[in-house]
Design an enzyme around this catalytic site. Sequence first.
Site, PDB file in Angstrom:
ATOM      1  N   CYS A  20       0.555  -3.470  -9.207  1.00 26.34           N
ATOM      2  CA  CYS A  20       0.004  -3.172  -7.866  1.00 26.34           C
ATOM      3  C   CYS A  20      -0.562  -1.750  -7.800  1.00 26.34           C
ATOM      4  CB  CYS A  20       1.104  -3.372  -6.828  1.00 26.34           C
ATOM      5  SG  CYS A  20       0.763  -2.607  -5.226  1.00 26.34           S
ATOM      6  N   CYS A  65       1.006   0.448  -5.113  1.00 25.46           N
ATOM      7  CA  CYS A  65       2.350   0.873  -5.526  1.00 25.46           C
ATOM      8  C   CYS A  65       2.258   2.087  -6.452  1.00 25.46           C
ATOM      9  CB  CYS A  65       3.081  -0.258  -6.237  1.00 25.46           C
ATOM     10  SG  CYS A  65       3.238  -1.773  -5.252  1.00 25.46           S
ATOM     11  N   CYS A  84      -4.096   4.737   9.095  1.00 23.62           N
ATOM     12  CA  CYS A  84      -5.564   4.693   9.128  1.00 23.62           C
ATOM     13  C   CYS A  84      -6.173   5.841   8.321  1.00 23.62           C
ATOM     14  CB  CYS A  84      -6.026   4.746  10.581  1.00 23.62           C
ATOM     15  SG  CYS A  84      -7.749   5.196  10.802  1.00 23.62           S
ATOM     16  N   CYS A 128      -8.616   8.052  10.292  1.00 23.23           N
ATOM     17  CA  CYS A 128      -7.881   8.946  11.201  1.00 23.23           C
ATOM     18  C   CYS A 128      -7.392  10.187  10.447  1.00 23.23           C
ATOM     19  CB  CYS A 128      -6.682   8.234  11.824  1.00 23.23           C
ATOM     20  SG  CYS A 128      -7.111   6.729  12.747  1.00 23.23           S
TER      21      CYS A 128
END
Length: 402
Positions: free
Chosen positions: A51, A54, A171, A174
């Site tokens: 992953c 990860c 986000c 953001c």
Amino acid sequence: MRLSLSLSAAVLGLASLVRASNVIDLDTKNFDKIVGGSKGGSLVEFFAPWCGHCKNLAPTWEQLADAFPSDKVVIAKTDADGVGRELGTRYGVTGFPTLKWFPAGSTEAVDYTGGRDLDSLAAFVTEKSGVKSKIKPPPPPAAVQLDSSNFADIALDESKNVLVAFTAPWCGHCKNMKPAYEKVARAFLPETDCVVAQMNADDEENKPIASEYGVRSFPTIKFFPKGADKEPVMYSSGRSEEQFIEFLNENCGTHRSASGLLTEAAGKVLPLDKLASSFFTASLPERPAILDEAKSYLASLSGVEKKVKDSAAYYVRAMERIVEKGEAWLTKEQARIAGLLASPSLAPTKLDELKIKANILSSFAVQKITDLYEAAEEAVEGAGQVVYEAAKDAGHKIKAEL
């Protein structure tokens, strides 16, 4: 023999560079004992070796484990696609990484849905366990933090203009916007009626407010203008520091720069600006009549903000001082204010007050300087014409002699 010793030293040197990890590896054999026996609680990452997310989280997870005493809080991981597959099934893991919090002495999981940066993770662990981390806390945000308990009191305050950024901790956009937004919030701190605010719209308690105002993506930025009609306006400009400041100055009637200081336009009142220019270029007998005109304008001001009245009053005061003490007062006062503005210890409110006075005083001399410049320009042009005519006459004489 010497080669063998060298190799041994090299191996030991490399081994010393490999630091033992404080992240605990879990599997079906030790999970219940370690997680169920934790004194402060456990935060567990269910990961898969392949992953990508990860792998990106791994360094942060190591830092998180280093930030808390291992005898009080467990920071752990389990390969939910390998030795911990059974644990992944047990806790309903369907994606990687999945983070779950287990309260002290419990194997009942609580989903973690916050940000995956170190500060967010550490704050969550401290909140749940009561154990402080070793991480130096970030400075408090400059943007006013809104939630369901204070949103109406601040964003819907009829006496304030409020810019609200609806964000989410996870986000990316953001996070990219945050440094510029914080600088803008810091720059506008002296403006009590122009507020820069932020709300975590992904928090369960705040979601109803976000839904009410049509927030469907992050960040969504809305401007709540002052007045009885608090219907918000969608902010659709860019997200740079300069663009936020331009928007706020235009919509709040402010004159802030990116540094937080006032611009050269702050405090100016256009009708009085024109009178100030006329006053300074007028003859001494004409000045009292212009002063009376300025006083009449000041008296006519009603229903305007206090700061506008204060600025207007200073125009009148300056004219009175010049009438009483002559133009030398203006020069001395400008020098005095310039000296005070250079002081590094001024409070923001005092700094604003002095800057506005400096701006207003500059209005008195501008017209005179302009007049002098234009007169000098005309003199240069006149001198050029004289030289040209003289050269022309000389040319005619030489031509006649030839």
